[in-house]
Design a protein around this motif. Structure first.
Motif, PDB file in Angstrom:
ATOM      1  N   UNK A  99      28.715  32.825  40.978  1.00  0.00           N
ATOM      2  CA  UNK A  99      28.134  34.021  40.668  1.00  0.00           C
ATOM      3  C   UNK A  99      29.256  35.015  40.573  1.00  0.00           C
ATOM      4  N   UNK A 100      29.880  35.005  41.656  1.00  0.00           N
ATOM      5  CA  UNK A 100      30.981  36.041  41.575  1.00  0.00           C
ATOM      6  C   UNK A 100      31.773  35.936  40.528  1.00  0.00           C
ATOM      7  N   UNK A 103      30.282  36.936  37.225  1.00  0.00           N
ATOM      8  CA  UNK A 103      30.352  38.585  37.278  1.00  0.00           C
ATOM      9  C   UNK A 103      31.795  39.088  36.972  1.00  0.00           C
ATOM     10  N   UNK A 107      33.041  41.890  33.947  1.00  0.00           N
ATOM     11  CA  UNK A 107      33.380  43.211  34.349  1.00  0.00           C
ATOM     12  C   UNK A 107      34.938  43.452  33.853  1.00  0.00           C
TER      13      UNK A 107
ATOM     14  N   UNK B  83      27.230  48.370  40.107  1.00  0.00           N
ATOM     15  CA  UNK B  83      28.451  48.158  39.377  1.00  0.00           C
ATOM     16  C   UNK B  83      28.712  46.898  38.679  1.00  0.00           C
ATOM     17  N   UNK B  84      27.934  45.748  39.264  1.00  0.00           N
ATOM     18  CA  UNK B  84      28.147  44.516  38.486  1.00  0.00           C
ATOM     19  C   UNK B  84      27.524  44.399  37.333  1.00  0.00           C
ATOM     20  N   UNK B  87      29.407  48.077  34.716  1.00  0.00           N
ATOM     21  CA  UNK B  87      30.898  48.132  35.326  1.00  0.00           C
ATOM     22  C   UNK B  87      31.695  49.438  34.925  1.00  0.00           C
ATOM     23  N   UNK B  92      36.150  46.629  40.268  1.00  0.00           N
ATOM     24  CA  UNK B  92      35.959  45.161  40.003  1.00  0.00           C
ATOM     25  C   UNK B  92      35.818  44.579  41.345  1.00  0.00           C
ATOM     26  N   UNK B  95      32.208  45.215  42.191  1.00  0.00           N
ATOM     27  CA  UNK B  95      31.046  44.495  41.230  1.00  0.00           C
ATOM     28  C   UNK B  95      31.101  42.686  41.632  1.00  0.00           C
ATOM     29  N   UNK B  96      32.403  42.340  41.856  1.00  0.00           N
ATOM     30  CA  UNK B  96      32.561  41.071  41.941  1.00  0.00           C
ATOM     31  C   UNK B  96      31.679  40.574  43.175  1.00  0.00           C
ATOM     32  N   UNK B  97      32.061  41.320  44.175  1.00  0.00           N
ATOM     33  CA  UNK B  97      31.317  40.998  45.606  1.00  0.00           C
ATOM     34  C   UNK B  97      29.584  41.266  45.264  1.00  0.00           C
ATOM     35  N   UNK B  99      27.948  40.674  42.736  1.00  0.00           N
ATOM     36  CA  UNK B  99      27.455  39.647  41.897  1.00  0.00           C
ATOM     37  C   UNK B  99      27.200  38.401  42.832  1.00  0.00           C
TER      38      UNK B  99
END
Lengths: 169, 169
Positions: A99-100, A103, A107, B83-84, B87, B92, B95-97, B99
């Motif tokens: 999932x990370x 995502x 982004x 923000x996931x 964006x 980033x 957003x990644x965390x 997600x």
């Protein structure tokens, strides 16, 4: 033909050495990422860290360091896996890091320099790996590795970016 | 009224001490998670690790350790952020965390023992924080914190689990 390179995606130094040794390149495909499997309530922080540092940060490192070296309009293709969409027991760390990364590619594509592209391939279990994983994946339909290869080809030779390409049956 | 507890969500020991001190509890709400903000190409591995260890692993720790102590059918509510899905530059790692945690709650809910529930709240920027974040979020419509509070209430006092509750305008 070039000789193979040994690489540790968790190491910035190892990645820089690879990209320098290779010289000019237009595409990077990653198909590795170590995952630990356990029931969530029994998973140790060490097992989480192992998974995060490889499947998640290792793949982010590939793009972060690789983008300094790759040719203009080159592409990165990362690997995730269907268990973030179709969860099963034992796979929480695999799913979370998939999932990370799914995502991440959606982004980060917006801020890649020089027309560089980033996608991920999110396949179900492979026919070739069914002997190993089949028992823990009841009700999953495996797909041939050659079909997953097509997804990589579409990422590399197409113009798409910021996409998660699912390969499922 | 209980006195406040100081907590470091990155520390298993700190989390265990909190849960033991509190005694019986039916719900845990987390609204913290440190994120580093930078252009992807300028973000250091240290900044990624800071973000991953707090917003991602810190929140996973809350559930992993907290599930040993929480009452039957209790609930955990974690925090992510829009923000996931929408964006913007500099975000980033955030957003990644996000997600990762949104995926985590959707998958881990299936294996929680004793009817314990897990959800995440994924809000847009708050009206109360617009002075700080507004400039970096053009075209975003802030929502009042009280509306985000409703989402937490729905997670805690409802019966849903494995859900990402978006609060966006």
């Amino acid at each position: 033909m070039r000789s193979p390179h040994l690489l540790d995606i968790k190491s910035e130094k190892s990645l820089r050495n690879l990209f320098k040794d290779v010289g000019h390149f237009d595409a990077v495909v990653n198909t590795i990422g170590v995952c630990e499997y356990a029931y969530f309530t029994e998973m140790t922080e060490e097992q989480w860290i192992t998974t995060n540092s490889s499947k998640m940060m290792g793949q982010i490192n590939i793009v972060c360091i690789g983008q300094e070296y790759i040719a203009d309009t080159g592409s990165f293709t990362l690997i995730t896996g269907i268990l973030n969409i179709k969860p099963i027991p034992f796979a929480i760390a695999d799913a979370t890091t998939s999932g990370a990364i799914d995502t991440f590619v959606q982004c980060v594509a917006h801020e890649m320099p020089r027309g560089i592209r980033v996608n991920s391939i999110n396949p179900t279990v492979l026919e070739e790996a069914w002997d190993v994983y089949g028992e823990m994946m009841p009700g999953f339909q495996p797909v041939p590795g050659s079909l997953v290869g097509k997804a990589f080809e579409r990422s590399i030779d197409g113009f798409i970016t910021g996409q998660v390409i699912y390969v499922d049956a």
